[in-house]
Design a protein around this motif. Structure first.
Motif, PDB file in Angstrom:
ATOM      1  N   GLU A  75      19.312  20.686  19.975  1.00  0.00           N
ATOM      2  CA  GLU A  75      20.119  19.460  19.943  1.00  0.00           C
ATOM      3  C   GLU A  75      20.344  18.980  18.510  1.00  0.00           C
ATOM      4  O   GLU A  75      21.448  18.540  18.159  1.00  0.00           O
ATOM      5  CB  GLU A  75      19.442  18.366  20.763  1.00  0.00           C
ATOM      6  CG  GLU A  75      19.566  18.569  22.269  1.00  0.00           C
ATOM      7  CD  GLU A  75      18.886  17.459  23.057  1.00  0.00           C
ATOM      8  OE1 GLU A  75      18.082  16.714  22.459  1.00  0.00           O
ATOM      9  OE2 GLU A  75      19.158  17.338  24.276  1.00  0.00           O
ATOM     10  N   VAL A  76      19.295  19.070  17.686  1.00  0.00           N
ATOM     11  CA  VAL A  76      19.430  18.653  16.283  1.00  0.00           C
ATOM     12  C   VAL A  76      20.388  19.579  15.544  1.00  0.00           C
ATOM     13  O   VAL A  76      21.287  19.128  14.819  1.00  0.00           O
ATOM     14  CB  VAL A  76      18.057  18.633  15.583  1.00  0.00           C
ATOM     15  CG1 VAL A  76      18.230  18.431  14.078  1.00  0.00           C
ATOM     16  CG2 VAL A  76      17.179  17.532  16.165  1.00  0.00           C
ATOM     17  N   ILE A  77      20.217  20.902  15.725  1.00  0.00           N
ATOM     18  CA  ILE A  77      21.102  21.868  15.066  1.00  0.00           C
ATOM     19  C   ILE A  77      22.541  21.662  15.532  1.00  0.00           C
ATOM     20  O   ILE A  77      23.481  21.668  14.727  1.00  0.00           O
ATOM     21  CB  ILE A  77      20.643  23.305  15.363  1.00  0.00           C
ATOM     22  CG1 ILE A  77      19.276  23.572  14.732  1.00  0.00           C
ATOM     23  CG2 ILE A  77      21.664  24.315  14.828  1.00  0.00           C
ATOM     24  CD1 ILE A  77      18.690  24.924  15.094  1.00  0.00           C
ATOM     25  N   LYS A  78      22.712  21.463  16.834  1.00  0.00           N
ATOM     26  CA  LYS A  78      24.051  21.244  17.401  1.00  0.00           C
ATOM     27  C   LYS A  78      24.712  20.022  16.775  1.00  0.00           C
ATOM     28  O   LYS A  78      25.901  20.056  16.406  1.00  0.00           O
ATOM     29  CB  LYS A  78      23.940  21.068  18.914  1.00  0.00           C
ATOM     30  CG  LYS A  78      25.272  20.894  19.651  1.00  0.00           C
ATOM     31  CD  LYS A  78      25.013  20.837  21.167  1.00  0.00           C
ATOM     32  CE  LYS A  78      26.319  20.832  21.961  1.00  0.00           C
ATOM     33  NZ  LYS A  78      27.024  19.544  21.848  1.00  0.00           N
ATOM     34  N   ALA A  79      23.950  18.944  16.633  1.00  0.00           N
ATOM     35  CA  ALA A  79      24.512  17.712  16.062  1.00  0.00           C
ATOM     36  C   ALA A  79      24.987  17.934  14.622  1.00  0.00           C
ATOM     37  O   ALA A  79      26.079  17.482  14.236  1.00  0.00           O
ATOM     38  CB  ALA A  79      23.475  16.598  16.115  1.00  0.00           C
ATOM     39  N   TYR A  80      24.184  18.619  13.833  1.00  0.00           N
ATOM     40  CA  TYR A  80      24.558  18.880  12.437  1.00  0.00           C
ATOM     41  C   TYR A  80      25.794  19.770  12.351  1.00  0.00           C
ATOM     42  O   TYR A  80      26.710  19.510  11.552  1.00  0.00           O
ATOM     43  CB  TYR A  80      23.394  19.534  11.684  1.00  0.00           C
ATOM     44  CG  TYR A  80      22.450  18.558  11.029  1.00  0.00           C
ATOM     45  CD1 TYR A  80      22.522  18.297   9.665  1.00  0.00           C
ATOM     46  CD2 TYR A  80      21.482  17.894  11.773  1.00  0.00           C
ATOM     47  CE1 TYR A  80      21.655  17.404   9.057  1.00  0.00           C
ATOM     48  CE2 TYR A  80      20.604  16.998  11.179  1.00  0.00           C
ATOM     49  CZ  TYR A  80      20.694  16.760   9.821  1.00  0.00           C
ATOM     50  OH  TYR A  80      19.836  15.870   9.215  1.00  0.00           O
ATOM     51  N   LEU A  81      25.840  20.817  13.164  1.00  0.00           N
ATOM     52  CA  LEU A  81      26.964  21.749  13.103  1.00  0.00           C
ATOM     53  C   LEU A  81      28.250  21.106  13.621  1.00  0.00           C
ATOM     54  O   LEU A  81      29.330  21.342  13.069  1.00  0.00           O
ATOM     55  CB  LEU A  81      26.638  23.011  13.900  1.00  0.00           C
ATOM     56  CG  LEU A  81      25.540  23.905  13.307  1.00  0.00           C
ATOM     57  CD1 LEU A  81      25.216  25.061  14.256  1.00  0.00           C
ATOM     58  CD2 LEU A  81      25.958  24.455  11.948  1.00  0.00           C
ATOM     59  N   LEU A  83      12.870  25.182   9.853  1.00  0.00           N
ATOM     60  CA  LEU A  83      14.061  25.289   9.014  1.00  0.00           C
ATOM     61  C   LEU A  83      14.817  23.974   9.031  1.00  0.00           C
ATOM     62  O   LEU A  83      15.068  23.408  10.091  1.00  0.00           O
ATOM     63  CB  LEU A  83      14.968  26.406   9.530  1.00  0.00           C
ATOM     64  CG  LEU A  83      16.261  26.636   8.742  1.00  0.00           C
ATOM     65  CD1 LEU A  83      15.943  27.286   7.403  1.00  0.00           C
ATOM     66  CD2 LEU A  83      17.219  27.506   9.537  1.00  0.00           C
ATOM     67  N   SER A  84      15.164  23.497   7.867  1.00  0.00           N
ATOM     68  CA  SER A  84      15.936  22.265   7.779  1.00  0.00           C
ATOM     69  C   SER A  84      17.314  22.470   8.397  1.00  0.00           C
ATOM     70  O   SER A  84      18.016  23.425   8.044  1.00  0.00           O
ATOM     71  CB  SER A  84      16.085  21.852   6.306  1.00  0.00           C
ATOM     72  OG  SER A  84      17.153  20.958   6.137  1.00  0.00           O
ATOM     73  N   PRO A  85      17.748  21.599   9.316  1.00  0.00           N
ATOM     74  CA  PRO A  85      19.092  21.727   9.888  1.00  0.00           C
ATOM     75  C   PRO A  85      20.177  21.589   8.818  1.00  0.00           C
ATOM     76  O   PRO A  85      21.246  22.179   8.954  1.00  0.00           O
ATOM     77  CB  PRO A  85      19.156  20.589  10.910  1.00  0.00           C
ATOM     78  CG  PRO A  85      18.087  19.634  10.523  1.00  0.00           C
ATOM     79  CD  PRO A  85      17.007  20.461   9.903  1.00  0.00           C
TER      80      PRO A  85
END
Length: 230
Positions: A15-21, A103-105
């Motif tokens: 969810e965090v990665i998705k939000a950043y991308l 890994l930092s998003p």
């Protein structure tokens, strides 16, 4: 808009990665199980797969093999395994990057942005060697050996193209890393060796006695074929 598939069983992480991308302008799809991710991959045209190796139903490495049988899509492996041997194994299977957790998003997004900048850069050159036996088409990002197309991963193609553009010039592993991964790459330069090994299997007539990709001991690699007259 580029489509990205995240196969990750930790919902908070995806969810965090998705939000950043998505904030960076990508269309992102998520799956928490490997087989569901494969089904989704077969339905939608993806330009990048972010693949966790530790999944509940199937190993990420096996998913990578399945995807590589049908597609040259970019694959970023995401895992807690940090050993160099694990990284080399992942790259040998066809991954383009092997990123270790945590890994930092923000860093992941930067790597994704860098990837698509490379894809969208120069797309105008067609290179031909050995009387047309080897052709490298950068616009379509494909390679022909003796008239037959060979499937390369995106990073394999970028390495081959960088060597061919600098025909006869020795490129160190560090130089190839900058060409393929960008200046912010933090992995081992030996990852280049894994890609070179795969490339030789695909384009050389005899991978043990290469004529296209030559090793320069203690320095790096160079392209050894003579370019065909235009």
């Amino acid at each position: 808009m580029n489509n990205i598939l995240i196969i990750e069983d930790e919902i908070k992480v995806s969810e965090v990665i998705k939000a950043y991308l998505e904030r960076a302008g990508y269309r992102v799809y998520c799956s928490t199980r490997g087989y569901d991710g494969i089904k989704l991959f077969n339905k939608i045209n993806f330009q990048l797969v972010i693949l966790d190796l530790m999944l509940p139903d199937i190993d990420g490495e096996e998913i990578c093999k399945i995807i590589r049988e049908v597609s040259d899509v970019h694959i970023f492996m995401l895992t807690a395994k940090a050993e160099l041997s694990d990284k080399i194994k992942g790259l040998t299977l066809g991954a383009d990057e092997y990123l270790t957790k945590p890994l930092s998003p923000r860093e992941l997004t930067a790597r994704v942005n860098a990837l698509f900048r490379r894809i969208n850069s120069d797309k105008t050159t067609i290179l031909s060697y050995d009387g047309g036996k080897l052709k490298i088409d950068n616009e379509r990002r494909n390679v022909q050996v003796k008239g037959k197309y060979v499937v390369l991963t995106p990073n394999e193609f970028d390495i081959l193209y960088a060597l061919a553009l600098n025909n006869g010039k020795v490129l160190s592993r560090e130089q190839l890393i900058r060409n393929v991964y960008g200046i912010d790459f933090e992995g081992s330069d030996r990852t280049i060796d894994a890609h070179i090994k795969n490339l030789r299997k695909k384009i050389e007539y005899n991978s043990k006695e290469p004529k296209y990709i030559l090793t320069v001991v203690k320095i790096g690699y160079k392209f050894g074929a003579v370019k065909d007259p235009e």
